[in-house]
Scaffold this active site. Structure first.
Site: not given
Length: 388
Positions: A140, A211, A353
């Site tokens: 991420h 998220h 996601e």
């Protein structure tokens, strides 16, 4: 030259929005409908003031968002009986997010959503390194991705939040000064529409996503293993035991990865299937079955649908992206204490996601995540709640 001016304009807009957000400090706010207090989200972080914002619509839905990580903190929606529940996991103060062992609750993710193998990729013959924060990989966007910064925020009306940020050249190892604009819109159809735009002044890679951790029974009200999930995908990208794609695009036929029909999330978790072992459950990218006629059109596609049978709450996810990551909260445990003192235990949330594929910079067969000067990155994701 034009893209350089655009980045400069975004930087100026960011600075102006930052001043606006900081000027609204409020120490005596009444709690929101979800019980949140604005002042508990007001903190100077790396020299910028964080804050809490509230979105509402005519149906009584309320979404609270903090500028720290542009993250959704609470989301109140009714069930079949009309009872409102907060369906996203999170904390009732900004310090909870700063200190948490789960840094991604409700957050905007960037520069690169999902994993990059060994934190390395090569672009145009140059090798770049992103901090490893999910050993042995980068996850991420590295140690201090977009979830860990205060976004410049403007609220033009009760249903809209505008965010922007300029990520400097070299931020977390990524090349290029990157200007990002996001808009969150709560509609009267109970949709949270998230739009992303970004430009760069050097070739870079980019994969933005959102998220939120959802539990349609209510955050902290138990497991999501009884939720019914549909994914409009006949293929997925298998992963190694360190959750990096193998490069294959495999069929879901005859496997626990087949969610083309509504399926109880926990019904196949005990099957002897290598991918479930590698992910400690579900933590994979599915390749969406978008109609061929939609290619390159930017049309939105129903990627996923989640139903919680007891409450009747439903979540639908639409996107223009080619993939969706489904994560089943495998690494949550009773140490996570969230809003209202509730515990977020093992598999107590579902994450969906919309994205390009994981490790795409190192997987030439996957859709490209390269963004070049003069191009504009665009991405739309809509989360819609309803009752049936």
């Amino acid at each position: 030259m034009k893209h350089t001016l655009v980045i400069a304009s975004l930087l100026l807009a960011s600075l102006m929005l930052g001043v606006t957000a900081c000027s609204k400090r409020n120490e005596t706010s009444a709690p929101t409908k979800s019980g949140l207090h604005r002042e508990r989200f007001q903190k100077v972080i790396d020299g910028k003031q964080s804050d809490l914002f509230v979105l509402t619509n005519s149906k009584g839905v309320e979404i609270c968002v903090t500028s720290y990580g542009a993250r959704v903190v609470s989301w109140l929606v009714p069930g079949r009986d009309g009872k409102m529940e907060d369906i996203v996991l999170g904390y009732d103060n900004v310090q909870g997010y700063i200190d948490s062992n789960e840094p991604y609750f409700g957050a905007a993710i960037g520069r690169f959503g999902n994993r990059i193998a060994k934190g390395k990729f090569t672009l145009d013959g140059n090798e770049y390194t992103v901090p490893i924060n999910n050993a042995p990989n980068a996850l991420h966007g590295g140690t201090k991705g977009f979830q860990a910064v205060v976004w410049n925020t403007r609220q033009p009306d009760s249903r809209t939040l505008e965010f922007n940020i300029v990520s400097p050249d070299g931020d977390q190892g990524f090349p290029g000064n990157l200007g990002v604009k996001m808009v969150y819109t709560l509609t009267d159809d109970n949709e949270l529409k998230i739009t992303y735009e970004a430009m760069t002044d050097k070739p870079t890679v980019l994969n933005l996503t959102h998220h939120s951790f959802f539990n349609l029974l209510g955050a902290g009200n138990g497991s999501i293993n009884d939720h019914l999930l549909t994914l409009n995908a006949s293929r997925y990208t298998p992963v190694s035991d360190v959750l990096i794609p193998t490069g294959q695009i495999a069929s879901v036929d005859g496997t626990p990865m087949d969610f083309r029909k509504p399926t109880v999330v926990g019904s196949r978790l005990d099957q002897n299937f290598e991918q479930l072992k590698n992910g400690a459950g579900y933590d994979h990218n599915w390749v969406l079955d978008r109609p061929a006629s939609d290619a390159g059109t930017g049309k939105l596609f129903l990627a996923a649908r989640v139903v919680e049978p007891r409450s009747g709450r439903v979540l639908e996810v639409r996107t223009d992206q080619p993939g969706i990551q489904f994560y089943g909260g495998n690494f949550l445990n009773d140490s996570f204490k969230g809003k209202q003192g509730k515990t977020y235990g093992h598999r107590s949330a579902i994450v969906l996601e919309t994205q390009r594929f994981p490790d795409s910079p190192n997987q030439p067969a996957f859709p490209s995540t390269v963004l070049r000067p003069g191009e504009t990155y665009r991405h739309i994701c809509i989360y819609k709640t309803l009752v049936e």
